[in-house]
Design an enzyme around this catalytic site. Structure first.
Site, PDB file in Angstrom:
ATOM      1  N   SER A 114      -9.611   1.597   2.976  1.00 36.96           N
ATOM      2  CA  SER A 114      -8.754   2.383   2.125  1.00 36.96           C
ATOM      3  C   SER A 114      -7.688   1.557   1.416  1.00 36.96           C
ATOM      4  CB  SER A 114      -8.076   3.465   2.964  1.00 36.96           C
ATOM      5  OG  SER A 114      -7.213   2.889   3.934  1.00 36.96           O
ATOM      6  N   LYS A 121       0.865  -1.189   0.000  1.00 34.41           N
ATOM      7  CA  LYS A 121       0.000   0.000   0.000  1.00 34.41           C
ATOM      8  C   LYS A 121       0.897   1.233   0.000  1.00 34.41           C
ATOM      9  CE  LYS A 121      -3.900   1.898   2.734  1.00 34.41           C
ATOM     10  NZ  LYS A 121      -4.794   1.624   3.881  1.00 34.41           N
ATOM     11  N   SER A 141      -9.944  -0.942   7.214  1.00 36.76           N
ATOM     12  CA  SER A 141      -9.402  -0.729   5.864  1.00 36.76           C
ATOM     13  C   SER A 141      -8.626  -1.899   5.286  1.00 36.76           C
ATOM     14  CB  SER A 141      -8.516   0.523   5.845  1.00 36.76           C
ATOM     15  OG  SER A 141      -9.313   1.674   5.912  1.00 36.76           O
TER      16      SER A 141
END
Lengths: 486, 95
Positions: A151, A76, A175
């Site tokens: 996210s 990420k 997330s």
């Protein structure tokens, strides 16, 4: 190659069926071919990846390779990677080349794993749909008109589409688990403090936790073993030994006590999602597990408490982005205050500004006790609910999200969007671990079963998830997008 | 608690965020609804409940008062928008 798990790829590497360079080249080609449509990557680090793959192959030839050497994954774009752009999905950091590695990145590098790139995400990890990225929304490979969840939606979509077998995400209010559920993969949020947060761009420091996302619980166990542990650079990481998470994957579940929180099966839960979750629970009953209803009476207050605490911490953490030492700076500032104000207004997107404003307001004079202190008191009550429940049961089970993935653009109201995280947020407030595993399809979109355990019960959660995956094939289903583009 | 545009502008100033009146007006509605949702917390009796700031209820550990980091100013300044002679450049503060 794209359809194999980390475990399968490791076996193939050990057997000499292919080299790490061949795996890496194959997946990089797939990313080139497919990610234009998905938008799951912000940066693809081709040269770094190929060089690391060659090094892993050399190490293997010399007999120096560890079990994870040469295996690919994605990170990420919230983890600092030395010499590589690290944006946190924000215009503010569009020009930021991180000067150091996050501890988890150092650990993965040391294990010989190979990052193929940095995945797309909601700006500064604020969002439940991945529509808040400066780099545009990510699409769900199961249905390109749907969101992948947020996210860590870029990480989840990349794994689901077979661009990488695994990825790292972060989970502040769900997330990892919610995008894992929406994309039909397995995602684990470890206990707060189990994994170092050093070099992970902070959103809400008392809630953020990094964790693995992969196709199987077995792969999540491998990855967690590589990244967990105390870090002298992070005083919130816990000084506690790291078990061998793969060693306990074969434990029997006979006699396991499962609690179903009644608050997780009430209004707002789509009936088809509830049916899928209850079917999944029956699988555990067939293993000899005992199921009973439990109560988490303060569940209803988790979202209000979170939307005080997280924005308050965010308003503090994001104050470092001021246009002075790194990141975006506005043109021709008239004075220092103008530099701060315009750089931040230009660099941050709408949702980030909304949370900074809420956080600043609730922390300001006259409001602190009514909001921040009250929310922290309720946080203790929420945590106590879990501690009480775990006196009677070993794990809790319920849905990861009230609905399957919704359509891109369908959820414009911020409060409605916040309610998407109703089953995940309390877990972060309490700091306990949680995992989402694929447990069904509703209208062609995946459903996630969420399994929760007491602090540091990751081994147990991974075993429970693994046993489920030995008896079902939901984790083996692939979106048509991945199949058609095999 | 109802929110007004002046509250939003005050928070924006405290947060060092430039916000024109049109933007502030846009945020009033959103923030007002978020605070309305947050106000549900007031229904809970928290008398005698200690606030929980850390999910493991841990206290900050102290470390030995020793230098552990080397000076990496030049390295870190490579990412700065404007530097000169080892200093970060910003608009003049003192005339």
């Amino acid at each position: 190659m794209h359809d194999k798990t980390l475990t399968q790829l490791a076996a193939g590497l050990a057997a000499g069926d292919y080299s790490s360079r061949e795996i890496t080249q194959s997946l990089l080609s797939r990313i080139d071919r497919l990610d234009g449509e998905l938008n799951s990557f912000i940066s693809v680090t081709r040269e770094h990846a190929l060089a690391a793959a060659s090094a892993a192959d050399d190490a293997r030839a010399k007999g120096n390779a560890g079990p994870l050497a040469g295996l690919p994954l994605a990170l990420k774009d919230i983890f600092c990677t030395q010499g590589i752009k690290t944006t946190a999905g924000s215009r503010m950091l569009d020009n930021f080349i991180a000067p150091y590695n996050a501890t988890v990145v150092d650990k993965l590098n040391a294990s010989g794993m190979i990052s193929l790139g940095k995945t797309n995400m909601d700006e500064f990890a604020m969002g439940s749909s991945n529509e808040n990225s400066y780099y545009g929304p990510v699409k769900n490979p199961w249905d390109l008109s749907a969101v992948p969840g947020g996210s860590s939606g870029g990480s989840a979509a990349a794994v689901a589409a077979g661009l990488v077998p695994a990825a790292l995400g972060t989970d502040t209010g769900g997330s990892i688990r919610q995008p894992a559920a929406f994309c039909g993969i397995t995602g684990l949020k470890p206990t707060y403090g189990r994994v170092s947060r050093y070099g992970m761009i902070a959103y809400a420091s008392s809630l953020d936790q990094a964790g693995p996302m992969a196709r199987t619980a077995e792969d999540c166990a491998l990855l967690l073993g590589a990244i967990a542990g105390h870090d002298v650079h992070d005083s919130t990481s816990v000084a506690r030994g790291v078990p061998d998470y793969t060693a306990e994957l074969g434990e029997s579940l006979s006699g396991l006590k499962i609690g179903l929180p009644k608050e997780y099966f009430g209004d707002g839960l789509a009936p088809e999602v509830e049916a899928a979750v209850r079917e999944a629970v029956k699988v555990f009953e067939s293993f000899g597990a005992c199921v009973r209803e439990v109560s988490l009476p303060h569940t209803h207050y988790a979202i209000p408490a979170y939307y005080v605490i997280a924005p308050a911490e965010a308003s503090s953490n994001l104050s470092r982005f001021d246009g002075v030492r790194f990141g975006h700076r506005c043109d021709n500032p008239t004075d220092l205050i103008d530099l701060y104000k315009r750089s931040r207004a230009e660099g941050f997107g709408d949702e980030v500004k909304r949370r900074i404003l809420i956080g600043t307001h609730t922390l300001s004079e006259g409001f602190f006790d009514a909001y921040y202190k009250k929310a922290q008191q309720i946080r203790r009550l929420i945590r106590q609910d879990f501690l009480d429940a775990f006196e009677d049961v070993d794990v809790l089970m319920g849905p990861a999200s009230p609905t399957p993935a919704f359509d891109l653009g369908a959820n414009k109201d911020p409060v409605s969007m916040y309610l998407q995280d109703i089953y995940t947020i309390a877990i972060n407030l309490a700091g306990i671990p949680g995992i989402s595993v694929p447990a069904g399809l509703v209208g062609g979109r995946p459903v996630g079963l969420q399994i929760l355990g007491p602090h540091f019960a990751e081994s147990q959660l991974l075993n429970v998830a693994h046993q489920f995956q030995q008896a079902t094939d939901w984790h083996q289903r692939r979106p048509a997008f991945a199949e058609e583009n095999a | 608690m109802a929110l007004e545009q002046t509250d939003v502008q005050r928070a924006a100033h405290l947060a060092r965020l430039a916000l024109d009146d049109a933007d502030a007006a846009r945020y009033v509605d959103d923030l007002g609804r978020i605070l309305e949702m947050v106000d549900q917390l007031q229904a809970v009796d928290t008398q005698g409940v200690a606030p929980l700031a850390h999910p493991l209820d841990a206290t900050q550990r102290l470390r030995a008062d020793e230098v552990t980091e080397s000076d990496q100013r030049d390295h870190f300044q490579q990412g700065a928008p404007a530097v000169e002679n080892g200093l970060y450049l910003v608009p003049r503060v003192v005339e």
